[in-house]
Design a protein around this motif. Sequence first.
Motif, PDB file in Angstrom:
ATOM      1  N   TRP A   8       0.835  -1.201   0.000  1.00 30.76           N
ATOM      2  CA  TRP A   8       0.000   0.000   0.000  1.00 30.76           C
ATOM      3  C   TRP A   8       0.873   1.256   0.000  1.00 30.76           C
ATOM      4  N   ARG A   9       1.926   1.265   0.775  1.00 33.80           N
ATOM      5  CA  ARG A   9       2.832   2.409   0.821  1.00 33.80           C
ATOM      6  C   ARG A   9       3.428   2.673  -0.550  1.00 33.80           C
ATOM      7  N   ASN A  10       3.911   1.597  -1.187  1.00 33.00           N
ATOM      8  CA  ASN A  10       4.543   1.750  -2.496  1.00 33.00           C
ATOM      9  C   ASN A  10       3.549   2.251  -3.530  1.00 33.00           C
ATOM     10  N   ARG A  11       2.323   1.763  -3.498  1.00 35.10           N
ATOM     11  CA  ARG A  11       1.302   2.250  -4.439  1.00 35.10           C
ATOM     12  C   ARG A  11       1.052   3.736  -4.250  1.00 35.10           C
ATOM     13  N   LEU A  12       0.984   4.159  -2.983  1.00 33.46           N
ATOM     14  CA  LEU A  12       0.756   5.580  -2.724  1.00 33.46           C
ATOM     15  C   LEU A  12       1.916   6.425  -3.249  1.00 33.46           C
ATOM     16  N   VAL A  13       3.132   5.943  -3.070  1.00 29.72           N
ATOM     17  CA  VAL A  13       4.304   6.677  -3.553  1.00 29.72           C
ATOM     18  C   VAL A  13       4.283   6.727  -5.078  1.00 29.72           C
ATOM     19  N   GLU A  14       3.907   5.603  -5.725  1.00 29.52           N
ATOM     20  CA  GLU A  14       3.841   5.552  -7.194  1.00 29.52           C
ATOM     21  C   GLU A  14       2.826   6.539  -7.739  1.00 29.52           C
ATOM     22  N   LYS A  15       1.758   6.782  -6.986  1.00 29.12           N
ATOM     23  CA  LYS A  15       0.720   7.707  -7.443  1.00 29.12           C
ATOM     24  C   LYS A  15       1.110   9.153  -7.176  1.00 29.12           C
ATOM     25  N   GLY A  16       2.288   9.356  -6.564  1.00 21.91           N
ATOM     26  CA  GLY A  16       2.789  10.708  -6.420  1.00 21.91           C
ATOM     27  C   GLY A  16       2.730  11.271  -5.008  1.00 21.91           C
ATOM     28  N   LEU A  17       2.352  10.449  -4.038  1.00 22.19           N
ATOM     29  CA  LEU A  17       2.304  10.932  -2.671  1.00 22.19           C
ATOM     30  C   LEU A  17       3.720  10.949  -2.099  1.00 22.19           C
ATOM     31  N   ASP A  18       4.005  11.945  -1.306  1.00 21.91           N
ATOM     32  CA  ASP A  18       5.310  12.056  -0.659  1.00 21.91           C
ATOM     33  C   ASP A  18       5.553  10.816   0.212  1.00 21.91           C
ATOM     34  N   GLU A  19       6.804  10.339   0.251  1.00 24.44           N
ATOM     35  CA  GLU A  19       7.132   9.108   0.981  1.00 24.44           C
ATOM     36  C   GLU A  19       6.845   9.227   2.481  1.00 24.44           C
ATOM     37  N   GLU A  20       7.159  10.365   3.070  1.00 25.15           N
ATOM     38  CA  GLU A  20       6.913  10.544   4.509  1.00 25.15           C
ATOM     39  C   GLU A  20       5.422  10.478   4.820  1.00 25.15           C
ATOM     40  N   ILE A  21       4.632  11.118   3.981  1.00 20.65           N
ATOM     41  CA  ILE A  21       3.177  11.091   4.192  1.00 20.65           C
ATOM     42  C   ILE A  21       2.660   9.671   3.996  1.00 20.65           C
TER      43      ILE A  21
END
Length: 126
Positions: A8-21
């Motif tokens: 889930w974290r990686n998907r969020l990062v792939e969609k452009g969300l900041d890694e910390e968030i």
Amino acid sequence: MVSRAMEWRNRLVEKGLDEEIADELVVGLPEQFASAADVRALDRRVERLEEEMARLRVDVARIDERLSAVERELAALREEMREELRALRAEFHAAQRAQTRLLVAMFAVGFGANIGVITAVVTLAG
């Protein structure tokens, strides 16, 4: 569980969300992945705790009633003991008065006898 959270974290990062968030969002995800059986088990635990609390409340009410009954009995016994003590005091004072009257009567008889003996002696001597 951890691997699903990382997906889930990686998907969020792939969609452009900041890694910390993304990391902050994923921290709470394992709790959200709980199965329905886990949720039902938690619900049953809560129900059991509520039932136990209800039983404890009933026990506390019974204990409170017992304590109240004991307090009432103690109050009745205390009043009964006070009445007995008052009666004993009255008897004691009555006995003291009777003894005092008897003693006064004995002294009066004794003095009367002394006066009679003295009068007889004076009469005989004179």
